[in-house]
Write an enzyme that holds these catalytic residues in place. Structure first.
Site, short mmCIF file in Angstrom:
data_model
loop_
_atom_site.label_atom_id
_atom_site.label_comp_id
_atom_site.label_asym_id
_atom_site.label_seq_id
_atom_site.Cartn_x
_atom_site.Cartn_y
_atom_site.Cartn_z
N CYS A 42 0.84 -1.19 0.00
CA CYS A 42 0.00 0.00 0.00
C CYS A 42 0.89 1.25 0.00
O CYS A 42 2.00 1.25 0.52
CB CYS A 42 -0.90 0.01 1.23
N ASP A 44 0.47 3.76 1.69
CA ASP A 44 0.45 4.36 3.03
C ASP A 44 1.86 4.63 3.55
O ASP A 44 2.71 3.74 3.53
CB ASP A 44 -0.30 3.40 3.98
N ARG A 46 2.98 4.78 6.38
CA ARG A 46 3.36 4.06 7.60
C ARG A 46 3.81 2.63 7.34
O ARG A 46 4.16 1.90 8.26
CB ARG A 46 2.18 4.04 8.58
N HIS A 98 -2.38 -3.91 4.98
CA HIS A 98 -2.24 -3.53 6.39
C HIS A 98 -3.59 -3.17 6.98
O HIS A 98 -4.45 -2.63 6.30
CB HIS A 98 -1.26 -2.36 6.53
N CYS A 101 -6.24 0.32 6.87
CA CYS A 101 -5.92 0.84 5.53
C CYS A 101 -7.01 1.84 5.12
O CYS A 101 -8.20 1.49 5.05
CB CYS A 101 -5.86 -0.31 4.53
CO CO Z 1 -3.42 1.29 2.99
#
Ligand code: CO
Length: 214
Positions: A42, A44, A46, A98, A101
């Site tokens: 992803c 993302d 993090r 994750h 998400c």
């Molecule tokens: Co995500």
């Protein structure tokens, strides 16, 4: 100092430190790459692929997008898969989702009129939800439902990889790569395995190529 200037400064310090510790470091990387893994994760911020598995530059070929999707009309992801499998000859492809998400949570909500493109991207996750709607709706809270959809979404992407000619050909020709589906917990930083498809795994016949060597 502006925030982006900090990045450039950090880069300079990093490059100097690397070179100091290992004078050949950059010359070595300049020669080429032989990563053993393709990571589809992803976007993302993090969930940075290399950091969470403590890998070094050169070890993982990475593709990231919103909610770690493998969409069969997405030339971006598919060309990464093709290059990783056919040229770099990776042994493993890891799809990593994750919990928490944002993409998966958004897919469980109504479409936002201000995000017309993102809506289309998330439509595929809505399809995963619809495919498993009964199982998901039985779960007691919206949080548990979202967590399960995160997991089912990862499993779905691994299966989609197995539907591509790229993977079917490589399985037949080289008995690789192994396909993995993992999920990462932001709360404790730990990865969990959800699905593993070794070469030759059973694929629903409607997705099989009659002769994947063609
Ligand atoms: Co995500």
């Amino acid at each position: 100092m502006k925030p982006f200037e900090k990045l450039l400064l950090e880069n300079k310090a990093w490059a100097e430190e690397k070179k100091l510790k290992e004078p050949e470091y950059f010359e070595h990387l300049e020669q080429g790459q032989q990563p053993e893994f393709l990571w589809i994760g992803c976007a993302d911020s993090r969930v940075p692929a290399e950091i969470i598995v403590n890998a070094q530059p050169g070890e993982i070929f990475v593709h990231r997008n919103i909610a770690n999707q493998v969409i069969t009309t997405d030339f971006n992801c598919l060309s990464v898969v093709q290059y990783a499998v056919d040229v770099l000859k990776v042994s493993h492809v890891i799809v990593c989702g994750h919990y928490n998400c944002g993409g998966v949570h958004a897919a469980l909500a109504k479409q936002r009129p201000d995000l017309v493109l993102t809506n289309k991207w998330l439509m595929h996750i809505k399809d995963v939800y619809r495919l498993h709607q009964d199982e998901i709706e039985e779960l007691p809270s919206r949080e548990r439902q979202a967590d399960r959809l995160v997991e089912l979404n990862v499993i779905e992407q691994v299966q989609r990889l197995s539907h591509t000619s790229i993977i079917q050909k490589a399985w037949k020709r080289d008995q690789r790569p192994v396909l993995h589906g993992w999920v990462y917990a932001l709360g404790d930083g730990v990865l969990q395995q959800l699905i593993t498809l070794p070469p030759g795994s059973m694929i629903n016949s409607i997705y099989q190529y009659e002769d994947p060597s063609d």
